[in-house]
Enzyme design. Structure first.
Site, PDB file in Angstrom:
ATOM      1  N   CYS A 108       2.428  -6.953  11.164  1.00  0.00           N
ATOM      2  CA  CYS A 108       1.704  -7.905  12.025  1.00  0.00           C
ATOM      3  C   CYS A 108       0.439  -7.298  12.652  1.00  0.00           C
ATOM      4  O   CYS A 108      -0.512  -7.049  11.927  1.00  0.00           O
ATOM      5  CB  CYS A 108       2.676  -8.445  13.073  1.00  0.00           C
ATOM      6  SG  CYS A 108       2.142  -9.998  13.782  1.00  0.00           S
ATOM      7  N   HIS A 144       8.413  -9.452  10.887  1.00  0.00           N
ATOM      8  CA  HIS A 144       9.259  -8.655  11.771  1.00  0.00           C
ATOM      9  C   HIS A 144      10.680  -8.926  11.302  1.00  0.00           C
ATOM     10  O   HIS A 144      10.888  -9.440  10.215  1.00  0.00           O
ATOM     11  CB  HIS A 144       9.099  -9.137  13.214  1.00  0.00           C
ATOM     12  CG  HIS A 144       7.743  -8.904  13.793  1.00  0.00           C
ATOM     13  ND1 HIS A 144       7.377  -7.696  14.333  1.00  0.00           N
ATOM     14  CD2 HIS A 144       6.671  -9.722  13.939  1.00  0.00           C
ATOM     15  CE1 HIS A 144       6.142  -7.785  14.793  1.00  0.00           C
ATOM     16  NE2 HIS A 144       5.679  -9.000  14.560  1.00  0.00           N
TER      17      HIS A 144
HETATM   18  N1  GLN Z   1      -2.389 -10.021  17.309  1.00  0.00           N
HETATM   19  C1  GLN Z   1      -1.171 -10.465  16.742  1.00  0.00           C
HETATM   20  C2  GLN Z   1      -1.118 -11.979  16.682  1.00  0.00           C
HETATM   21  O1  GLN Z   1      -1.596 -12.499  15.723  1.00  0.00           O
HETATM   22  C3  GLN Z   1      -0.008  -9.787  17.276  1.00  0.00           C
HETATM   23  C4  GLN Z   1       1.313 -10.340  16.821  1.00  0.00           C
HETATM   24  C5  GLN Z   1       2.348  -9.367  16.392  1.00  0.00           C
HETATM   25  O2  GLN Z   1       2.112  -8.168  16.145  1.00  0.00           O
HETATM   26  N2  GLN Z   1       3.563  -9.887  16.316  1.00  0.00           N
HETATM   27  O3  GLN Z   1      -0.637 -12.663  17.552  1.00  0.00           O
END
Ligand code: GLN
Length: 241
Positions: A94, A189
């Site tokens: 992410c 995740h």
């Molecule tokens: N900047 C990221 C987003 O798109 C962070 C999200 C994440 O790492 N779960 O919201």
């Protein structure tokens, strides 16, 4: 005993939805193969070299923490790029995936510079893409996970997989993540490795190959892991009927 070393970058800032489980999975599956996995936590990069690193891992984080982590990691971005080009296996999740690109545009239009390791970008919106996700990957087969991101990522590189249920890189093209050489970037995740032993083994195998350590892909019984994954897929199939 054979040994591998994983560099876990910025665990003090980037650890959403139990991303640390990815390290636990790597350690456990290495141990089952009689390989000792050392973990080096890197929160400050001054003077750090990747000479002893066999696999690297970067988790996810909020926009704020992601920006701080990018600043810290920019000190070693040249080394990271060289290692990736050389085939070092790495998993980035992410926020950790997003900042490998050239820029991250926040919902209010602010442009945050990325590490620029690969030429892609992410544009974030207030409306988040959230939920369980199933993808089909040419390399790994069926993969399950959980996503929660505002960022929409766009690129022409190879992907991690094709989205079956959920969003992935954005809500438009059904593409999920990035797969470049042995670098994996994904919105999944979950944590993703305990749920998908194929990816854990891929990272370990690539690291073993680079280091000249034998790796027995068929050595482990994955019946329970497969059953757990199947249960998630069936639940989502019902939800999407
Ligand atoms: N900047 C990221 C987003 O798109 C962070 C999200 C994440 O790492 N779960 O919201």
């Amino acid at each position: 005993m054979n040994e591998l070393t994983v560099y876990h970058f910025m665990p003090d800032k980037l650890n959403l939805y139990s991303d640390i489980g990815n390290i636990i999975a790597l350690k456990q599956r290495a141990k089952w193969r009689n390989i000792k996995l050392n973990v080096v936590e890197v929160n400050e990069t001054e003077g750090v070299t990747l000479d002893n690193c066999d696999i690297f891992f970067i988790g996810g984080g909020s926009d704020r923490e992601q920006a701080l982590a990018t600043e810290e990691l920019s000190k070693i971005k040249g080394q990271l790029k060289t290692a990736i080009e050389d085939g070092m296996p790495g998993l980035t999740i992410c926020g950790g995936y997003q900042f490998l690109g050239t820029k991250y545009i926040t919902p209010d239009g602010t442009e945050l510079e990325g590490l620029g390791i690969l030429d892609f970008y992410t544009k974030s919106q207030k409306e988040r893409l959230t939920g369980d996700i199933v993808i089909e990957s040419d390399t790994f087969g069926t993969i399950v996970g959980f996503e929660n991101h505002g960022g929409r990522t766009y690129h022409d590189f190879g992907t991690f997989g094709k989205v079956k249920y959920g969003f992935g890189n954005n809500e438009e093209d059904q593409r999920e993540g990035i797969h470049y050489k042995n670098l994996l970037g994904t919105y999944l995740h979950g944590p993703v490795l305990p749920k998908n032993h194929e990816i854990t083994d891929y990272l370990l195998k690539k690291a073993c190959e680079r280091k000249g350590i034998p790796f027995e892909p068929e050595a482990l019984d994955n019946t329970e892991e497969e059953a757990a994954k199947q249960a998630i897929v069936e639940r989502l199939e019902k939800q999407h009927k």
